[in-house]
Design a protein around this motif. Structure first.
Motif, PDB file in Angstrom:
ATOM      1  N   ALA A  74     -49.813 -61.015 -15.352  1.00 56.46           N
ATOM      2  CA  ALA A  74     -49.172 -59.968 -14.955  1.00 56.46           C
ATOM      3  C   ALA A  74     -48.468 -60.372 -13.475  1.00 56.46           C
ATOM      4  O   ALA A  74     -47.423 -59.572 -13.072  1.00 56.46           O
ATOM      5  N   ARG A  75     -48.956 -61.297 -12.758  1.00 53.08           N
ATOM      6  CA  ARG A  75     -48.361 -61.653 -11.492  1.00 53.08           C
ATOM      7  C   ARG A  75     -46.915 -62.287 -11.907  1.00 53.08           C
ATOM      8  O   ARG A  75     -45.937 -61.977 -11.163  1.00 53.08           O
ATOM      9  N   GLN A  76     -46.830 -63.023 -12.979  1.00 52.86           N
ATOM     10  CA  GLN A  76     -45.631 -63.680 -13.303  1.00 52.86           C
ATOM     11  C   GLN A  76     -44.758 -62.642 -13.870  1.00 52.86           C
ATOM     12  O   GLN A  76     -43.653 -62.841 -13.630  1.00 52.86           O
ATOM     13  N   ASP A  77     -45.358 -61.775 -14.729  1.00 51.29           N
ATOM     14  CA  ASP A  77     -44.345 -60.809 -15.182  1.00 51.29           C
ATOM     15  C   ASP A  77     -43.733 -59.973 -14.127  1.00 51.29           C
ATOM     16  O   ASP A  77     -42.674 -59.537 -14.151  1.00 51.29           O
TER      17      ASP A  77
ATOM     18  N   GLY B 202     -64.623 -57.341  -3.848  1.00 49.06           N
ATOM     19  CA  GLY B 202     -64.375 -56.351  -4.900  1.00 49.06           C
ATOM     20  C   GLY B 202     -63.163 -55.851  -4.556  1.00 49.06           C
ATOM     21  O   GLY B 202     -62.391 -55.192  -5.420  1.00 49.06           O
ATOM     22  N   SER B 203     -62.841 -55.567  -3.144  1.00 50.46           N
ATOM     23  CA  SER B 203     -61.637 -55.003  -2.602  1.00 50.46           C
ATOM     24  C   SER B 203     -60.458 -55.687  -2.947  1.00 50.46           C
ATOM     25  O   SER B 203     -59.260 -55.116  -3.261  1.00 50.46           O
ATOM     26  N   VAL B 204     -60.429 -56.886  -3.220  1.00 51.57           N
ATOM     27  CA  VAL B 204     -59.482 -57.662  -3.524  1.00 51.57           C
ATOM     28  C   VAL B 204     -59.031 -57.673  -5.149  1.00 51.57           C
ATOM     29  O   VAL B 204     -57.745 -57.366  -5.452  1.00 51.57           O
ATOM     30  N   ILE B 205     -60.071 -57.489  -5.898  1.00 52.12           N
ATOM     31  CA  ILE B 205     -59.948 -57.289  -7.290  1.00 52.12           C
ATOM     32  C   ILE B 205     -59.302 -56.009  -7.320  1.00 52.12           C
ATOM     33  O   ILE B 205     -58.377 -55.724  -8.194  1.00 52.12           O
ATOM     34  N   GLU B 206     -59.839 -54.729  -6.685  1.00 51.57           N
ATOM     35  CA  GLU B 206     -59.425 -53.537  -7.019  1.00 51.57           C
ATOM     36  C   GLU B 206     -57.750 -53.300  -6.350  1.00 51.57           C
ATOM     37  O   GLU B 206     -56.811 -52.739  -7.214  1.00 51.57           O
ATOM     38  N   ALA B 207     -57.300 -54.079  -5.110  1.00 48.87           N
ATOM     39  CA  ALA B 207     -55.967 -54.308  -4.991  1.00 48.87           C
ATOM     40  C   ALA B 207     -55.051 -54.874  -6.041  1.00 48.87           C
ATOM     41  O   ALA B 207     -53.976 -54.298  -6.322  1.00 48.87           O
ATOM     42  N   LEU B 208     -55.517 -56.200  -6.791  1.00 48.79           N
ATOM     43  CA  LEU B 208     -54.911 -56.641  -7.556  1.00 48.79           C
ATOM     44  C   LEU B 208     -54.593 -55.677  -8.708  1.00 48.79           C
ATOM     45  O   LEU B 208     -53.467 -55.734  -9.210  1.00 48.79           O
ATOM     46  N   GLU B 209     -55.794 -55.038  -9.109  1.00 53.42           N
ATOM     47  CA  GLU B 209     -55.515 -54.150 -10.172  1.00 53.42           C
ATOM     48  C   GLU B 209     -54.835 -52.992 -10.035  1.00 53.42           C
ATOM     49  O   GLU B 209     -53.714 -52.822 -10.864  1.00 53.42           O
ATOM     50  N   GLU B 210     -54.859 -52.438  -9.024  1.00 52.06           N
ATOM     51  CA  GLU B 210     -53.867 -51.358  -8.571  1.00 52.06           C
ATOM     52  C   GLU B 210     -52.365 -51.819  -8.363  1.00 52.06           C
ATOM     53  O   GLU B 210     -51.458 -51.171  -8.966  1.00 52.06           O
ATOM     54  N   ARG B 211     -52.201 -52.932  -8.035  1.00 52.45           N
ATOM     55  CA  ARG B 211     -50.746 -53.389  -7.684  1.00 52.45           C
ATOM     56  C   ARG B 211     -50.165 -53.830  -8.914  1.00 52.45           C
ATOM     57  O   ARG B 211     -48.922 -53.402  -9.210  1.00 52.45           O
ATOM     58  N   LEU B 212     -50.939 -54.340  -9.886  1.00 50.56           N
ATOM     59  CA  LEU B 212     -50.352 -54.873 -11.090  1.00 50.56           C
ATOM     60  C   LEU B 212     -50.772 -54.224 -12.279  1.00 50.56           C
ATOM     61  O   LEU B 212     -49.873 -54.604 -13.285  1.00 50.56           O
ATOM     62  N   GLY B 213     -51.407 -52.935 -12.236  1.00 51.22           N
ATOM     63  CA  GLY B 213     -51.609 -52.462 -13.410  1.00 51.22           C
ATOM     64  C   GLY B 213     -52.400 -52.947 -14.325  1.00 51.22           C
ATOM     65  O   GLY B 213     -52.103 -52.668 -15.429  1.00 51.22           O
ATOM     66  N   ILE B 214     -53.361 -53.541 -13.957  1.00 56.50           N
ATOM     67  CA  ILE B 214     -54.394 -54.514 -14.975  1.00 56.50           C
ATOM     68  C   ILE B 214     -55.523 -54.114 -14.764  1.00 56.50           C
ATOM     69  O   ILE B 214     -55.838 -53.479 -13.687  1.00 56.50           O
TER      70      ILE B 214
END
Length: 166
Positions: free
Chosen positions: A112-115, A149-161
């Protein structure tokens, strides 16, 4: 002699501390993690019951060797606790627990990051999180790296995963 050397294993006395290896110091007998060792005054605090007389009774060499190894590990852990780590400050992981993550979560994040055309440092700066946390998640070692967990949430939200199991 190297730190945490056992000096002379068995009944031989080398004149060196059996925990730190320091030579030319006054030694005393102390029981550390079940092993009776000759230690210097600086290492005596690791002992459970320091005393000045030698024990006439010895365990067999194999058992004594295991006990000495355990004592060395106790000393190493005690010394390690004195080190100030950056990760001890900052996120309170009890208040920011890592959720259960989906299988292959590292690959999901990396793809997702690379995309999105982002490097790890760019994504970290954008989300105001540590780049090391992103790298740890991508490498599949989020739990070992104490990623919150906040890091995981931020990554999910930003990348839509979806990285966390529901």
């Amino acid at each position: 002699m190297a730190k945490y050397s056992t000096g002379g294993v068995g009944g031989d006395s080398s004149g060196a501390c059996e925990l730190c290896g320091a030579e030319d110091r006054d030694l005393q007998t102390a029981t550390v993690a079940g092993a009776r060792l000759e230690v210097c005054s600086e290492c005596a605090h690791h002992g459970e019951e320091p005393d000045r007389k030698k024990s006439g009774k010895r365990d067999d060499q194999r058992g004594e060797s295991r006990k000495k190894k355990a004592a060395q590990n106790v000393a190493k852990l005690s010394d390690a606790q004195k080190v100030d780590h950056d990760w001890e400050e900052g996120t309170d992981y009890e208040d920011d627990p890592l959720p259960y993550l989906v299988r292959g979560y590292g690959d999901v994040l990396e793809d997702a990051r690379q995309d999105a055309g982002l490097q790890t440092d760019e994504l970290a700066a954008e989300l105001e999180i540590e780049e090391d946390d992103i790298v740890a998640v991508e490498q599949g070692r989020a739990a070992r790296a104490n990623v919150g967990g906040s890091v995981i949430e931020a990554l999910e939200e930003r990348l839509g995963i979806e990285l966390a199991e529901e």
